[in-house]
Design a protein around this motif. Structure first.
Motif, PDB file in Angstrom:
ATOM      1  N   SER A 107      63.277 -13.670  70.374  1.00 21.39           N
ATOM      2  CA  SER A 107      64.036 -13.674  71.613  1.00 21.39           C
ATOM      3  C   SER A 107      64.099 -15.091  72.172  1.00 21.39           C
ATOM      4  CB  SER A 107      63.384 -12.722  72.621  1.00 21.39           C
ATOM      5  OG  SER A 107      64.096 -12.718  73.812  1.00 21.39           O
ATOM      6  N   CYS A 152      61.112  -5.270  75.890  1.00 21.60           N
ATOM      7  CA  CYS A 152      60.907  -5.175  74.449  1.00 21.60           C
ATOM      8  C   CYS A 152      62.160  -5.622  73.736  1.00 21.60           C
ATOM      9  CB  CYS A 152      60.543  -3.758  74.048  1.00 21.60           C
ATOM     10  SG  CYS A 152      59.895  -3.647  72.391  1.00 21.60           S
ATOM     11  N   PRO A 153      62.352  -6.899  73.496  1.00 22.14           N
ATOM     12  CA  PRO A 153      61.522  -8.011  73.961  1.00 22.14           C
ATOM     13  C   PRO A 153      61.895  -8.395  75.392  1.00 22.14           C
ATOM     14  CG  PRO A 153      63.316  -8.833  72.637  1.00 22.14           C
ATOM     15  CD  PRO A 153      63.482  -7.350  72.687  1.00 22.14           C
ATOM     16  N   TYR A 154      61.202  -9.377  75.917  1.00 20.41           N
ATOM     17  CA  TYR A 154      61.523  -9.870  77.256  1.00 20.41           C
ATOM     18  C   TYR A 154      62.790 -10.710  77.175  1.00 20.41           C
ATOM     19  CZ  TYR A 154      60.201 -14.303  75.467  1.00 20.41           C
ATOM     20  OH  TYR A 154      60.208 -15.423  74.714  1.00 20.41           O
ATOM     21  N   GLU A 205      51.725  -7.402  67.201  1.00 20.99           N
ATOM     22  CA  GLU A 205      53.079  -7.532  67.733  1.00 20.99           C
ATOM     23  C   GLU A 205      54.068  -7.541  66.587  1.00 20.99           C
ATOM     24  OE1 GLU A 205      54.466 -10.909  67.087  1.00 20.99           O
ATOM     25  OE2 GLU A 205      52.707 -10.915  65.789  1.00 20.99           O
ATOM     26  N   SER A 251      64.557 -14.133  77.657  1.00 25.39           N
ATOM     27  CA  SER A 251      63.961 -15.468  77.639  1.00 25.39           C
ATOM     28  C   SER A 251      64.139 -16.196  78.967  1.00 25.39           C
ATOM     29  CB  SER A 251      64.543 -16.286  76.496  1.00 25.39           C
ATOM     30  OG  SER A 251      65.936 -16.203  76.508  1.00 25.39           O
ATOM     31  N   CYS A 291      59.394 -11.171  70.288  1.00 29.08           N
ATOM     32  CA  CYS A 291      59.395 -12.010  71.483  1.00 29.08           C
ATOM     33  C   CYS A 291      59.670 -13.460  71.115  1.00 29.08           C
ATOM     34  CB  CYS A 291      58.066 -11.882  72.216  1.00 29.08           C
ATOM     35  SG  CYS A 291      57.827 -10.255  72.899  1.00 29.08           S
ATOM     36  N   GLU A 341      51.393 -13.013  73.049  1.00 26.14           N
ATOM     37  CA  GLU A 341      52.400 -12.076  72.564  1.00 26.14           C
ATOM     38  C   GLU A 341      51.657 -11.017  71.758  1.00 26.14           C
ATOM     39  OE1 GLU A 341      55.344 -14.007  70.193  1.00 26.14           O
ATOM     40  OE2 GLU A 341      56.178 -12.138  69.441  1.00 26.14           O
ATOM     41  N   ILE A 344      53.628 -11.981  77.493  1.00 24.63           N
ATOM     42  CA  ILE A 344      55.051 -11.683  77.368  1.00 24.63           C
ATOM     43  C   ILE A 344      55.288 -10.497  76.452  1.00 24.63           C
ATOM     44  CG2 ILE A 344      55.838 -13.995  77.886  1.00 24.63           C
ATOM     45  CD1 ILE A 344      56.269 -14.247  74.833  1.00 24.63           C
ATOM     46  N   GLY A 345      56.323  -9.764  76.793  1.00 29.84           N
ATOM     47  CA  GLY A 345      56.692  -8.606  75.988  1.00 29.84           C
ATOM     48  C   GLY A 345      55.917  -7.369  76.406  1.00 29.84           C
TER      49      GLY A 345
END
Lengths: 548, 394, 231
Positions: free
Chosen positions: B94, B221-223, B87, B225, B91, B147, B185-186
């Motif tokens: 973020s 990308c990213p998520y 990664e 929050s 993330c 992640e 996530i992500g």
């Protein structure tokens, strides 16, 4: 061979890094740094639209999220020989300076700070004395005894609850922690403020670039945020946030750093973690709209062997990369190859049976870039030293002020403490300048609203983008064939800093800095971590490298 | 109808309360949660206000606000293990940047984040000890947040972590085995990320694919929050989160970017940005022609903006690149051109190109056939022949 | 002189069907290309002054409704229609020879190769073409279209009760076939091209028949009759 201490995972960094040290008599005798992840971005980029490269390379790293985007866009612009309009140039500088300021604040307080201060010492601190201390050193951001008492109570609760969360199993009580309790309270209090403040940097980047991490507002030829630029409220938002950041830097970051610096002065005087003392800066933040990178805010240059009296001229052609000790294959591994025509195949040779690195064989996914066959350190220290040595007035004033406060000679800058200090000096330098750039942008928008230079994509072209990321010099090389990417390469700051040995047997800058580093307790290698963290490692960047 | 809804709501609330009580019993109380908040500048009142915002984000009725507040308090006790694989740490960044809701960051900072590479104090073996302690102490109770994707080629040796140099795959298996919930996530953890795009040199796979589990995915990308906070609270409130078919939380990924877009009116009006920085761009026209993939992307960027709701890519004048959709790097490329410009795999040209080629072929074919018919017919005396044939028969 | 027999090929409803499809298809094709490549760009600066894409999409949907309703009626008639015509269009192997013969005829131009066709039967190739166009292509367009539209359809804005489920589950078929929304979008676009390709060939063949057979094939679609040469 003495038993090596393996530190893996190195936490509070970006990515996956392992450091192995051999300790003898409280000093590090041998050190290896190894990137432990491989992703292969350059293979993936082949055959794609050059305009998409920025988006891709940006995903190399989420911490220095914007800079790869910027470098890639620069590389493609260089290839198709266009210059973005003035507005676009200033906007890019603004986004990048917000990134720098935010990144450095996060690094000092959240990533690096716990190496220098023992958070549990807060329990012994007296809020009243902390207040006096704060005002005596000018570290007044959100300072006051009520605030400090609150912070102290909070930490007490945390310790009492037993659920320490991320602070569990830290090296608390280690002898190398020397900051007095009141100063710790001050810094911990600012640790919490930093979490708040760093967001302003993110917000500036988001306003101009859409979102952060991974901004989306740059395009080859310009920027897209023209609607926001023409909106006075948005400009106000940006200006306000820059002022907030500047306030934090002036009244928290700089005084806190100098406070800690006084405590750890012998680190500087003994040049702990100095390494090769070779410094390289590509130079960045264009101040004029031309292609030749002549008028730069951060000057380009090379310093060799810590000789501040001479700044050599930087020549991109002298960069080569070695793979003797990296998990890649060259036909002739005794020589380095220039990134323009590098060849690479992954060639994983594994680890020793006990899980440690094969010292005399390949041991890292990071390649070993060399400038003129010499290992070079990049990063804030390099930039500040080169600016200092080439006589930049602002930097000279800042460095001299810091040295005077610490009562130390300029040579104290080489090393772990200098790296941390240079980061702060640079932040202050940028925070002071960014506001001016906003003014320049507004003035220019009155006469010219252009944010994009038209171009047509050439069928074949070659270009490079050399910029400075918060962690050091970043270079992207692109060659275009048939409107598509034929070859794409990057050399990123952490590739320079965390490179393994090269074919000539020279250690990488981080490895070299670790040699002779004190390490009192092998099970708690705190001093080693300090030096490693002072480089602000960003390993996801370093290990994407694969070239064809 | 109304009766029925009321009844359902009642049973739901009951279930929710029972779950909260159960969790409160399960996780030891962590003192001083409210103090943490107040010291971070958040009053009780502000906290309740945040609960209201969060309830709305999760599309829950106001009656849930109190329960959301309670869930947040429980969240501060649930141990979280946050693993990094292949990664970019975007993330995590973020997460650090999340401000609105302000408490979100505090909760996540103090969500009893027992293992998180980027923020934790210890390194090396001490860090591994933290991980082992948490896993042993809270077996089956901790939340595992993943992640990054997992490289699978070369036995996963493209990623080796820890002093024993275990591969990412082994570590992921070990930690997720005893987790109460796994959240990916992500984009990397959800779908494989950029490293999994063609030709995928490291054989990277999403968490679900690599481990064969069925975790909740929060792509992007990213998520954003807020989506992660919402998912955790939802999980605490109900134990299970409603997801779309792909496994994404419904509250955040139920709507398309295009349908919630602030520039949608310009789309309907037929007003488009034709080139970056033109008049349309200055006026904020629709970005469809410069490659916005909003019509193909499910996410909540326009509802819950980025960085304190201050911006979103579309607001900043760059189209959506579809970062919450599987394999968007390949499918949505080129990112700054409309989807029609996509180079179709196999034929190596765009759909329109294929279409025009078809038309071209048909035109040539018809022309050739017409000439052929004309000359051959003439040679054979087509018309005459057939007529004479008929005549002969007569 | 050869004698001609006047045969009845298309009844009123079929002819209506043809022209309805003609209009709807042209509307959908033109508006579809506008949606894919919006070429007119109005810079009035006021959204209220123009609603171009809105109207274009409305026309596209209206055309799609016509085509979809026709498709549904055809599918219904295919199963429940009493006229053999509707079953006849299904490509069965036993009529493969006939279709091949027809194809051969287009190239050899030999009348002997032309399969027999009598009053209420068109040739197999023609029938298969109708099947491909009306059933296969249009069904694919329908499911891909529904898949793209379904996110916008909810309980509040659908005219039919439960319409959102119709859209959703029909759309899901497209997801099963094409995998994801991007592929669905591209497939919708490609099938549109295939349909245009088909229509061009169709028009050409009709004209060709008119010229070379001299049996008045084009008049079928206007009057329902053509003339067969008596043998």
């Amino acid at each position: 061979m003495a038993k090596r201490t393996i530190i893996d995972p190195i936490t509070r960094i970006e990515g996956h890094l392992r450091v192995e040290v051999e300790v003898e008599g409280g000093k590090v005798k041998e050190a290896l740094s190894s990137g432990t992840l491989f992703r292969g971005f350059e293979i993936i980029l082949k055959g794609r639209d050059p305009r998409d490269a920025g988006m891709f390379t940006q995903r190399i790293c989420g911490v220095c999220t914007h800079v790869h985007y910027d470098a890639s866009i620069h590389a493609v612009e260089n290839a198709i020989k266009i210059v973005p309009p003035k507005n676009a140039r200033i906007v890019r500088n603004l986004i990048k300076s917000a990134q720098y300021i935010m990144d450095h604040i996060v690094h000092f307080y959240i990533l690096h700070g716990l190496d220098w201060v023992d958070i549990t010492k807060v329990l012994q601190a007296d809020p009243k004395k902390a207040e006096d201390l704060a005002f005596s050193v000018g570290s007044t951001y959100n300072a006051g005894r009520a605030r400090f008492a609150e912070v102290k109570k909070k930490v007490e609760n945390l310790v009492k609850s037993g659920q320490l969360g991320p602070f569990a199993n830290g090296y608390w009580g280690h002898g190398a922690y020397k900051v007095p309790p009141e100063a710790v309270l001050l810094i911990v209090s600012h640790y919490l403020d930093a979490l708040e403040v760093q967001r302003y940097g993110g917000q500036i980047m988001a306003i101009l670039g859409g979102k952060e991490p991974h901004t989306q507002g740059l395009v080859v030829g310009g920027v897209t945020c023209v609607k926001d630029l023409l909106d006075p409220k948005r400009i106000g938002d940006i200006l306000f946030r820059f002022r907030k950041l500047k306030e934090f830097v002036d009244t928290a970051y700089l005084p806190d750093l100098l406070l800690a610096g006084q405590v750890y002065k012998e680190y500087g005087l003994q040049n702990v973690g100095a390494g090769h003392k070779n410094y390289l800066s590509y130079g960045d933040f264009r101040l004029s709209d031309d292609t030749d990178r002549s008028n730069l805010f951060f000057p380009a240059g090379v310093i060799l062997n810590g000789d501040l009296s001479k700044v050599h001229k930087f020549d991109p052609e002298k960069i080569t990369e070695h793979v003797k000790h990296s998990w890649y294959k060259y036909s002739d591994e005794t020589k380095g190859i220039h990134p323009k025509d590098g060849v690479t195949e992954p060639n994983y040779t594994g680890l020793n049976d006990d899980g440690s690195c094969k010292e005399n064989d390949k041991y890292s996914w990071v390649k070993a870039p060399r400038y003129d066959n010499k290992p070079m350190e990049v990063g804030p220290l390099s930039r500040v030293l080169i600016a200092y040595a080439s006589g930049n007035k602002e930097v000279k004033a800042l460095v001299d002020y810091a040295l005077k406060t610490l009562n130390a000679p300029a040579s104290a800058l080489f090393g772990t403490l200098g790296r941390t200090a240079a980061r702060c000096i640079e932040t202050k330098w940028l925070a002071d300048t960014a506001e001016k750039w906003v003014g320049e942008l507004v003035a220019n928008l009155k006469v010219n609203e252009e944010t994009f230079t038209k171009y047509s994509m050439p069928k074949e072209a070659m270009g490079y983008g050399l910029i400075e990321a918060p962690r050091g010099g970043l270079g992207h090389w692109v060659s275009i064939e048939n409107y598509k990417i034929k070859n794409y390469q990057c050399i990123v700051p952490s590739t320079w800093n965390f490179s393994p040995k090269d074919a000539l047997g020279q250690r990488g800058p981080c490895e070299q800095s670790l040699i002779g580093n004190p390490c009192v307790n092998k099970d708690q290698p705190l001093e080693v971590l300090r030096t490693v963290h002072s480089f602000d490692p960003c390993l996801a960047c370093a290990i994407h490298i694969v070239r064809r | 109808m109304e009766e029925k809804i009321k009844k359902e709501l009642k049973s739901l609330l009951k279930k929710c309360d029972a779950r909260l009580e159960e969790l409160e019993a399960e996780y030891p109380e962590r003192k001083g949660f409210m103090e943490w908040l107040s010291f971070s500048g958040i009053s009780r009142r502000g906290f309740l206000k945040w609960s209201a915002i969060m309830s709305a984000t999760m599309m829950l009725p106001p009656v849930f606000e109190q329960r959301v507040a309670r869930a947040a308090e429980i969240a501060s006790r649930i141990p979280v293990i946050w693993l990094h694989f292949a990664e970019c740490t975007g993330c995590t960044e973020s997460l650090l940047r999340s401000n609105n809701p302000g408490v979100a960051e505090i909760i996540l900072q103090y969500l009893s984040l027992d293992y998180h590479d980027t923020v934790m104090a210890p390194s090396g073996e001490s860090a591994e000890k933290s991980l082992k302690d948490t896993m042993a102490k809270y077996k089956g109770k901790y939340i595992c947040i993943c992640e990054g994707s997992i490289p699978t080629k070369m036995d996963g040796k493209f990623l080796r972590v820890g002093s024993k140099a275990v591969t990412g795959l082994e570590k992921a298996k070990e930690v997720t085995k005893d987790a109460a919930a796994v959240i990916s996530i992500g984009h990397c953890a959800s779908y494989g990320g950029p490293q999994a795009s063609y030709p995928n040199p490291t054989g990277s796979k999403s968490i679900n694919d690599a481990l064969g589990i069925n975790s909740v995915i929060i792509p992007g990308c990213p998520y954003n929050s807020a989506s992660l906070v919402g998912t955790i609270l939802y999980f605490i409130l109900f134990g299970k989160i409603p997801t779309t078919k792909g496994g994404r939380p419904l509250f955040a990924y139920g709507k398309r970017i295009h349908d919630t877009c602030p520039r949608r009116a310009h789309f309907d009006a037929g007003e488009f940005v034709r080139e970056w920085g033109d008049e349309g761009a200055k006026k904020g026209f629709c970005l469809y022609k410069v490659g916005c993939k909003g019509p193909l992307t499910y996410n909540n960027c326009n509802i819950q903006g980025w960085n304190d709701d201050i911006a979103s890519p579309i607001k900043a004048g760059h189209g959506c690149i579809g970062c919450s959709e599987p394999a968007f790097w390949d499918r949505m490329a080129p990112l700054e051109k409309p989807i029609e410009a996509r180079i179709l795999p196999g034929v190596e040209s765009t759909a329109d190109h294929v279409g025009w080629t078809l038309i071209g072929i048909s035109a040539v074919g018809m022309g050739v056939h017409a000439f052929y018919s004309y000359f051959k017919g003439k040679k054979k005396g087509y018309n005459k022949e057939c007529c004479s044939e008929h005549e002969k028969e007569e | 002189m050869s004698e001609f027999k006047r045969v009845y090929r298309m009844n009123g409803l079929l002819r209506f069907n043809h022209w309805a499809m003609f209009v709807a298809f042209i509307a959908c094709a033109v508006t579809g290309f506008y949606i894919a490549h919006p070429f007119l760009v109005f810079e009035t600066g006021e959204v209220i002054d123009s609603y171009v894409m809105g109207y274009v999409r409305l026309i596209h949907y209206l055309g799609a409704i016509v085509l979809d309703v026709i498709l549904i009626i055809w599918i219904y008639l295919f199963f429940f229609g009493r006229h053999p015509y509707f079953k006849f269009i299904f490509p069965l192997r036993e009529r493969g020879k006939e279709a091949l013969q027809m194809l051969k005829h287009y190239f050899t131009l030999d009348m002997k190769d032309r399969p027999e066709s009598d009053e209420d039967r068109m040739d197999a190739l023609n029938a298969w073409g109708i099947f491909l166009f009306i059933i296969v292509f249009k069904a694919l367009m329908l499911i891909t279209g529904f898949a793209m539209l379904s996110p916008q359809i909810n309980a509040e804005n659908t005219a039919i009760p439960g319409g959102q489920y119709v859209f959703y589950y029909t759309g899901q078929i497209a997801y099963i076939i094409f995998g994801n929304l991007v592929n669905i979008r591209i497939a919708h676009h490609l099938i549109a091209w295939l349909m245009i390709f088909f229509v061009i060939i169709h028009i050409y063949i009709e004209i060709w028949r008119e010229v070379f057979w001299k049996e008045g094939d084009i008049s079928i679609v206007f009057s329902g009759h053509k003339f067969l040469k008596k043998k």
